[in-house]
Scaffold this motif. Structure first.
Motif, PDB file in Angstrom:
ATOM      1  N   ILE A   1      -3.061   5.021   7.429  1.00  0.00           N
ATOM      2  CA  ILE A   1      -3.730   3.735   7.612  1.00  0.00           C
ATOM      3  C   ILE A   1      -5.222   3.985   7.718  1.00  0.00           C
ATOM      4  CG2 ILE A   1      -3.954   1.679   9.061  1.00  0.00           C
ATOM      5  CD1 ILE A   1      -1.151   2.293  10.157  1.00  0.00           C
ATOM      6  N   HIS A   2      -6.004   3.344   6.868  1.00  0.00           N
ATOM      7  CA  HIS A   2      -7.465   3.463   6.897  1.00  0.00           C
ATOM      8  C   HIS A   2      -8.054   2.083   7.148  1.00  0.00           C
ATOM      9  CE1 HIS A   2      -7.102   7.572   5.414  1.00  0.00           C
ATOM     10  NE2 HIS A   2      -6.140   7.088   4.653  1.00  0.00           N
ATOM     11  N   ILE A   3      -9.009   2.011   8.060  1.00  0.00           N
ATOM     12  CA  ILE A   3      -9.501   0.725   8.537  1.00  0.00           C
ATOM     13  C   ILE A   3     -11.007   0.633   8.373  1.00  0.00           C
ATOM     14  CG2 ILE A   3      -9.808  -0.715  10.601  1.00  0.00           C
ATOM     15  CD1 ILE A   3      -7.131   0.289  11.601  1.00  0.00           C
ATOM     16  N   ASP A   4     -11.473  -0.498   7.847  1.00  0.00           N
ATOM     17  CA  ASP A   4     -12.909  -0.786   7.856  1.00  0.00           C
ATOM     18  C   ASP A   4     -13.137  -2.089   8.612  1.00  0.00           C
ATOM     19  OD1 ASP A   4     -12.390  -2.848   5.983  1.00  0.00           O
ATOM     20  OD2 ASP A   4     -12.814  -1.528   4.284  1.00  0.00           O
ATOM     21  N   THR A   5     -14.285  -2.705   8.436  1.00  0.00           N
ATOM     22  CA  THR A   5     -14.649  -3.842   9.290  1.00  0.00           C
ATOM     23  C   THR A   5     -13.833  -5.100   9.028  1.00  0.00           C
ATOM     24  OG1 THR A   5     -16.412  -4.394   7.723  1.00  0.00           O
ATOM     25  CG2 THR A   5     -17.010  -3.044   9.644  1.00  0.00           C
ATOM     26  N   THR A   6     -13.154  -5.180   7.876  1.00  0.00           N
ATOM     27  CA  THR A   6     -12.387  -6.396   7.576  1.00  0.00           C
ATOM     28  C   THR A   6     -10.971  -6.130   7.084  1.00  0.00           C
ATOM     29  OG1 THR A   6     -13.233  -6.485   5.303  1.00  0.00           O
ATOM     30  CG2 THR A   6     -14.468  -7.704   6.992  1.00  0.00           C
TER      31      THR A   6
ATOM     32  N   ALA B   1      -7.525  -3.212   6.177  1.00  0.00           N
ATOM     33  CA  ALA B   1      -6.841  -1.934   6.353  1.00  0.00           C
ATOM     34  C   ALA B   1      -6.198  -1.571   5.021  1.00  0.00           C
ATOM     35  CB  ALA B   1      -5.784  -2.026   7.443  1.00  0.00           C
ATOM     36  N   TYR B   2      -6.071  -0.275   4.749  1.00  0.00           N
ATOM     37  CA  TYR B   2      -5.484   0.211   3.506  1.00  0.00           C
ATOM     38  C   TYR B   2      -4.359   1.192   3.849  1.00  0.00           C
ATOM     39  CZ  TYR B   2      -9.516  -1.989   1.463  1.00  0.00           C
ATOM     40  OH  TYR B   2     -10.462  -2.920   1.099  1.00  0.00           O
TER      41      TYR B   2
ATOM     42  N   SER C   1       4.572   5.814  -4.850  1.00  0.00           N
ATOM     43  CA  SER C   1       4.220   4.931  -5.962  1.00  0.00           C
ATOM     44  C   SER C   1       2.715   4.975  -6.189  1.00  0.00           C
ATOM     45  CB  SER C   1       4.662   3.492  -5.666  1.00  0.00           C
ATOM     46  OG  SER C   1       3.783   2.884  -4.727  1.00  0.00           O
ATOM     47  N   ALA C   2       2.247   4.148  -7.103  1.00  0.00           N
ATOM     48  CA  ALA C   2       0.812   4.048  -7.381  1.00  0.00           C
ATOM     49  C   ALA C   2       0.153   2.968  -6.548  1.00  0.00           C
ATOM     50  CB  ALA C   2       0.592   3.752  -8.865  1.00  0.00           C
ATOM     51  N   ASP C   3       0.832   2.477  -5.522  1.00  0.00           N
ATOM     52  CA  ASP C   3       0.362   1.319  -4.772  1.00  0.00           C
ATOM     53  C   ASP C   3      -0.383   1.706  -3.498  1.00  0.00           C
ATOM     54  OD1 ASP C   3       1.620  -0.241  -6.663  1.00  0.00           O
ATOM     55  OD2 ASP C   3       3.401  -0.601  -5.428  1.00  0.00           O
ATOM     56  N   VAL C   4      -1.515   1.029  -3.294  1.00  0.00           N
ATOM     57  CA  VAL C   4      -2.207   1.033  -2.006  1.00  0.00           C
ATOM     58  C   VAL C   4      -2.349  -0.428  -1.604  1.00  0.00           C
ATOM     59  CG1 VAL C   4      -4.300   1.581  -0.735  1.00  0.00           C
ATOM     60  CG2 VAL C   4      -3.446   3.164  -2.467  1.00  0.00           C
TER      61      VAL C   4
ATOM     62  N   THR D   1      -2.682  -5.682  -3.784  1.00  0.00           N
ATOM     63  CA  THR D   1      -1.969  -4.441  -4.063  1.00  0.00           C
ATOM     64  C   THR D   1      -2.748  -3.718  -5.144  1.00  0.00           C
ATOM     65  OG1 THR D   1       0.190  -5.369  -3.475  1.00  0.00           O
ATOM     66  CG2 THR D   1       0.167  -3.385  -4.834  1.00  0.00           C
ATOM     67  N   LEU D   2      -3.344  -2.605  -4.789  1.00  0.00           N
ATOM     68  CA  LEU D   2      -4.168  -1.845  -5.717  1.00  0.00           C
ATOM     69  C   LEU D   2      -3.313  -0.819  -6.445  1.00  0.00           C
ATOM     70  CD1 LEU D   2      -6.982  -1.323  -3.112  1.00  0.00           C
ATOM     71  CD2 LEU D   2      -7.290  -2.642  -5.208  1.00  0.00           C
ATOM     72  N   LYS D   3      -3.396  -0.808  -7.770  1.00  0.00           N
ATOM     73  CA  LYS D   3      -2.697   0.173  -8.587  1.00  0.00           C
ATOM     74  C   LYS D   3      -3.675   1.316  -8.879  1.00  0.00           C
ATOM     75  CE  LYS D   3       1.113  -2.244  -9.085  1.00  0.00           C
ATOM     76  NZ  LYS D   3       2.439  -1.773  -8.589  1.00  0.00           N
TER      77      LYS D   3
END
Length: 398
Positions: free
Chosen positions: A352-357, A359-360, A366-369, A383-385
């Protein structure tokens, strides 16, 4: 061993500084906070560095345009860390390849500059199998399991080359070194001990200049915050801060006696955030409020990944059933959504990666983030490929 993904406010800085020296021929024309070869932007230029652990393919994903940059291959890649701009990918043979994501920020305290530049492969860092990587405007510190730390010239790294400034050598142990307050905070161990017992202050050439008197037995885990650097200890946490060149330490004890399995051994945070998250054994998490110097035990259920939004924000936990959950400051569950399959959540690699607005969270199978709006009941915003498989992921530019 998975390289600790480490990000921090100081890690995202560059040599550019307000009022700093600039090339004479352009000093009168360049904007405030000028960085040579980069384009300044009004907002964070966040990107993801993604490594496919099956093929070794490395990609950089622009979170604004969703463009995917193919960035070469790292044979047998098994670990990925970032210092806020660069990705450090450990290959099967232990070498660490350095990728410039081309996205970073310059934090001047009262205001921030954001920059974007071309993605590029910088080269191979010296040494084998770095455990941690941290940077400040002058130095990048790569620490290894033999107790050594290699100091790289950050100015040359910013320009695309790897150059060694010096080394810190101490008793062999799983050590860490963090540039902070124009010095290096480095763990120190007793002879024959696998874990550190405390923290020593070095100058940027690696010479020891002071020792933090407060002990930190069995030091494991660290995080850089705006309030100082936090180290995980068997009996709680050690907060090291600096003022006018003087370094001090303060202990933050656990609220109760904890077992070796329950203690925090790795911290996760929004870059610079003063609220940290850590696993508390297999079925719970710790939330450490550095400002209040207090711990909160959160009953999350079986944990696959955890992170903290920051002061006043929720703790996010991906549990082994594939559910993403958020918890308030009192440890009460606020929201939960199905996100991954249980197989993907337990396969190793989701983070889990978090910025100011946002989370990823990556699906390593899979190829999904997944981009999550944590302020809107964990709504899945995108959903980022990313191409290939999203085995290892870090975020840069924040």
């Amino acid at each position: 061993m998975k390289l600790k993904a480490v990000t921090a406010v100081v890690a995202a800085l560059t040599l550019a500084a307000c009022g700093g020296e600039q090339p004479k021929e352009v000093a009168a024309e360049v904007p405030h906070g000028y960085v040579e070869g980069a384009e300044e932007a009004a907002e964070a230029q966040s990107r993801l560095i993604v490594a496919d652990t099956e093929t070794g393919a490395v990609r950089v994903v622009d979170l604004i345009t969703e463009e995917v940059h193919e960035t070469g291959q790292v044979d047998g890649v098994r670990a990925l860390a970032t210092d806020g701009r660069f990705g450090y990918l450990t290959a099967r043979d232990g070498t660490a390849r350095v990728i410039d994501s081309g996205a970073w920020m310059v934090d001047h305290g009262d205001h921030v500059h954001y920059y974007r530049a071309k993605v590029r492969d910088v080269g191979v860092a010296p040494g084998k199998q770095p455990l941690t990587v941290y940077s400040d405007p002058a130095v990048s510190a790569l620490s290894y399991s033999d107790g050594t730390t290699t100091l790289l010239d950050r100015a040359k790294l910013d320009k695309g080359s790897v150059a060694e400034l010096g080394k810190i050598t101490r008793e062999p142990h799983a050590g860490v070194a963090i540039p902070y307050g124009e010095h290096i905070l480095a763990s120190v161990a007793d002879p024959g001990k696998p874990l550190a017992r405390g923290v020593r202050v070095h100058d940027r050439q690696g010479k020891a200049v002071a020792e933090i008197p407060e002990p930190c037995p069995d030091l494991q885990g660290q995080a850089v915050t705006r309030r100082g650097v936090v180290f995980g200890c068997a009996d709680g946490a050690l907060l090291v801060s600096e003022k006018d060149g003087a370094f001090t330490g303060a202990k933050i004890p656990y609220p109760r006696s904890v077992t070796a399995q329950e203690r925090a051994t790795a911290f996760f945070q929004r870059p610079g955030g003063a609220t940290l998250a850590a696993r508390a054994g297999e079925t719970a998490a710790w939330s450490l409020d550095v400002g209040r110097r207090s711990w909160q035990y959160v009953e999350t259920g079986p944990v696959a990944a955890v992170n903290a939004v920051g002061e006043g924000g929720p703790l996010l936990a991906l549990t082994r059933d594939g559910m993403l959950r958020s918890f308030d400051g009192n440890g009460k569950e606020q929201a939960a959504i199905p996100l991954l399959t249980s197989e993907a959540a337990t396969a190793g690699g989701p983070s889990i990666h978090i910025d100011t607005t946002r989370a990823y969270i990556n699906d390593p199978r899979s190829a999904d983030v997944y981009e999550i709006d944590y302020n809107d009941n964990l709504r899945r915003a995108r959903t980022l490929k990313v191409g290939g498989k999203a085995g290892l992921v870090v975020e840069t530019g924040r």
